[in-house]
Design a protein around this motif. Structure first.
Motif, PDB file in Angstrom:
ATOM      1  N   ALA A   1      75.289 108.076  24.754  1.00 44.53           N
ATOM      2  CA  ALA A   1      75.880 109.259  25.396  1.00 44.53           C
ATOM      3  C   ALA A   1      77.350 109.380  25.012  1.00 44.53           C
ATOM      4  CB  ALA A   1      75.745 109.147  26.915  1.00 44.53           C
ATOM      5  N   ARG A   2      77.805 110.622  24.948  1.00 46.47           N
ATOM      6  CA  ARG A   2      79.216 110.931  24.693  1.00 46.47           C
ATOM      7  C   ARG A   2      79.776 111.639  25.929  1.00 46.47           C
ATOM      8  NH1 ARG A   2      76.904 113.523  19.700  1.00 46.47           N
ATOM      9  NH2 ARG A   2      77.153 115.376  20.980  1.00 46.47           N
ATOM     10  N   LEU A   3      81.076 111.585  26.070  1.00 45.47           N
ATOM     11  CA  LEU A   3      81.707 112.214  27.223  1.00 45.47           C
ATOM     12  C   LEU A   3      81.368 113.701  27.313  1.00 45.47           C
ATOM     13  CD1 LEU A   3      83.462 111.846  29.686  1.00 45.47           C
ATOM     14  CD2 LEU A   3      85.474 112.214  28.227  1.00 45.47           C
ATOM     15  N   ASP A   4      81.221 114.372  26.182  1.00 51.43           N
ATOM     16  CA  ASP A   4      80.893 115.799  26.239  1.00 51.43           C
ATOM     17  C   ASP A   4      79.454 116.057  26.704  1.00 51.43           C
ATOM     18  OD1 ASP A   4      79.804 114.919  23.801  1.00 51.43           O
ATOM     19  OD2 ASP A   4      80.279 116.781  22.747  1.00 51.43           O
ATOM     20  N   ASP A   5      78.633 114.999  26.839  1.00 50.82           N
ATOM     21  CA  ASP A   5      77.286 115.124  27.422  1.00 50.82           C
ATOM     22  C   ASP A   5      77.328 115.144  28.948  1.00 50.82           C
ATOM     23  OD1 ASP A   5      75.919 114.935  24.912  1.00 50.82           O
ATOM     24  OD2 ASP A   5      76.072 112.740  25.009  1.00 50.82           O
ATOM     25  N   LEU A   6      78.434 114.706  29.532  1.00 49.32           N
ATOM     26  CA  LEU A   6      78.479 114.503  30.981  1.00 49.32           C
ATOM     27  C   LEU A   6      78.116 115.745  31.788  1.00 49.32           C
ATOM     28  CD1 LEU A   6      78.836 112.475  33.213  1.00 49.32           C
ATOM     29  CD2 LEU A   6      81.318 112.838  33.081  1.00 49.32           C
TER      30      LEU A   6
ATOM     31  N   PRO B   1      78.962 101.521  24.503  1.00 45.65           N
ATOM     32  CA  PRO B   1      78.046 101.559  23.359  1.00 45.65           C
ATOM     33  C   PRO B   1      77.439 100.199  23.017  1.00 45.65           C
ATOM     34  CG  PRO B   1      80.202 102.461  22.773  1.00 45.65           C
ATOM     35  CD  PRO B   1      80.312 101.902  24.145  1.00 45.65           C
ATOM     36  N   SER B   2      78.011  99.110  23.562  1.00 48.47           N
ATOM     37  CA  SER B   2      77.450  97.785  23.338  1.00 48.47           C
ATOM     38  C   SER B   2      77.532  97.009  24.650  1.00 48.47           C
ATOM     39  CB  SER B   2      78.220  97.060  22.233  1.00 48.47           C
ATOM     40  OG  SER B   2      79.561  96.872  22.626  1.00 48.47           O
ATOM     41  N   GLY B   3      76.886  95.869  24.674  1.00 47.75           N
ATOM     42  CA  GLY B   3      76.881  95.068  25.886  1.00 47.75           C
ATOM     43  C   GLY B   3      75.685  95.379  26.761  1.00 47.75           C
ATOM     44  N   ARG B   4      75.774  94.978  28.012  1.00 49.32           N
ATOM     45  CA  ARG B   4      74.651  95.090  28.945  1.00 49.32           C
ATOM     46  C   ARG B   4      74.440  96.485  29.505  1.00 49.32           C
ATOM     47  NH1 ARG B   4      77.409  90.327  31.037  1.00 49.32           N
ATOM     48  NH2 ARG B   4      76.203  88.535  30.351  1.00 49.32           N
ATOM     49  N   TYR B   5      75.502  97.230  29.688  1.00 51.22           N
ATOM     50  CA  TYR B   5      75.423  98.495  30.416  1.00 51.22           C
ATOM     51  C   TYR B   5      75.487  99.647  29.427  1.00 51.22           C
ATOM     52  CZ  TYR B   5      76.684  95.027  33.882  1.00 51.22           C
ATOM     53  OH  TYR B   5      76.725  93.894  34.644  1.00 51.22           O
ATOM     54  N   ARG B   6      74.327 100.228  29.175  1.00 50.52           N
ATOM     55  CA  ARG B   6      74.182 101.274  28.159  1.00 50.52           C
ATOM     56  C   ARG B   6      73.785 102.583  28.808  1.00 50.52           C
ATOM     57  NH1 ARG B   6      73.169  98.844  22.947  1.00 50.52           N
ATOM     58  NH2 ARG B   6      74.036  96.766  23.119  1.00 50.52           N
ATOM     59  N   LEU B   7      74.117 103.658  28.124  1.00 52.91           N
ATOM     60  CA  LEU B   7      73.720 104.999  28.533  1.00 52.91           C
ATOM     61  C   LEU B   7      73.303 105.748  27.278  1.00 52.91           C
ATOM     62  CD1 LEU B   7      73.479 107.240  30.662  1.00 52.91           C
ATOM     63  CD2 LEU B   7      75.928 107.691  30.333  1.00 52.91           C
ATOM     64  N   LEU B   8      72.023 106.081  27.204  1.00 54.35           N
ATOM     65  CA  LEU B   8      71.472 106.768  26.042  1.00 54.35           C
ATOM     66  C   LEU B   8      70.985 108.146  26.433  1.00 54.35           C
ATOM     67  CD1 LEU B   8      69.256 103.876  24.624  1.00 54.35           C
ATOM     68  CD2 LEU B   8      71.581 104.494  23.930  1.00 54.35           C
TER      69      LEU B   8
END
Length: 171
Positions: free
Chosen positions: A11-16, A53-60
């Protein structure tokens, strides 16, 4: 010619704004989330920023022809440090895009991305009844582990939440 392939991406900020629109559908029309008032884009910013974008907490997000169809996330399960290798999964789709594989696409990608991210267990809560969500979680190896009875009150009634878990680091 339009590109009709459904793609997943971080996800990108402009998707919010679109993510907030999708979420608010479920706030207003369903018991699936226990928020009872619509949220604002500004109010969802901390939630968005808690993912990386990396690590445990992702938003796709899943998108088609530049339109976001839905999103899935792995987020903090609990705040105490010993829980850090456990995550909570969520998925929300535009209501017109449910039942056609978008949730599966997102979960498959989310699980792939968490490989090697030091995540041991994933959990998901499903407000009952919700056969589609139960099937999705079972399809991806989540096992039912219990039901919190009448744990949330929304629309003038109490709702149960079934909890699922799945091992991630051995997948």
């Amino acid at each position: 010619m339009l590109d009709t392939e459904i793609r997943s991406r971080p996800a990108r900020l402009d998707d919010l704004p679109r993510l907030t629109e999708i979420y608010n559908h479920y706030v207003l029309a369903t018991p699936i989330t226990f928020d009872v008032e619509p949220v604002t884009v500004a109010g969802r910013r901390d939630w968005f920023d808690a993912h990386a974008p990396s690590g445990r907490y992702r938003l796709l997000v899943a998108e088609q022809d530049g339109v976001v169809l839905g999103y899935a996330s792995s987020g903090r399960f609990r705040t105490k440090p010993a829980y850090e290798t456990s995550v909570e999964f969520s998925v929300y789709l535009a209501p017109e895009r449910t039942g056609n594989g978008v949730g599966s696409l997102l979960y498959r990608r989310l699980l792939d991305e968490l490989a090697g991210a030091d995540v041991h267990r994933a959990y998901a809560g499903v407000c009952l009844p919700n056969e589609a969500s139960q099937r999705l979680h079972r399809r991806f190896g989540f096992q039912p582990i219990g039901v919190y009875r009448e744990v949330g009150r929304k629309f003038g009634r109490y709702w149960d939440v079934q909890w699922f878990e799945r091992e991630v680091d051995a997948a």
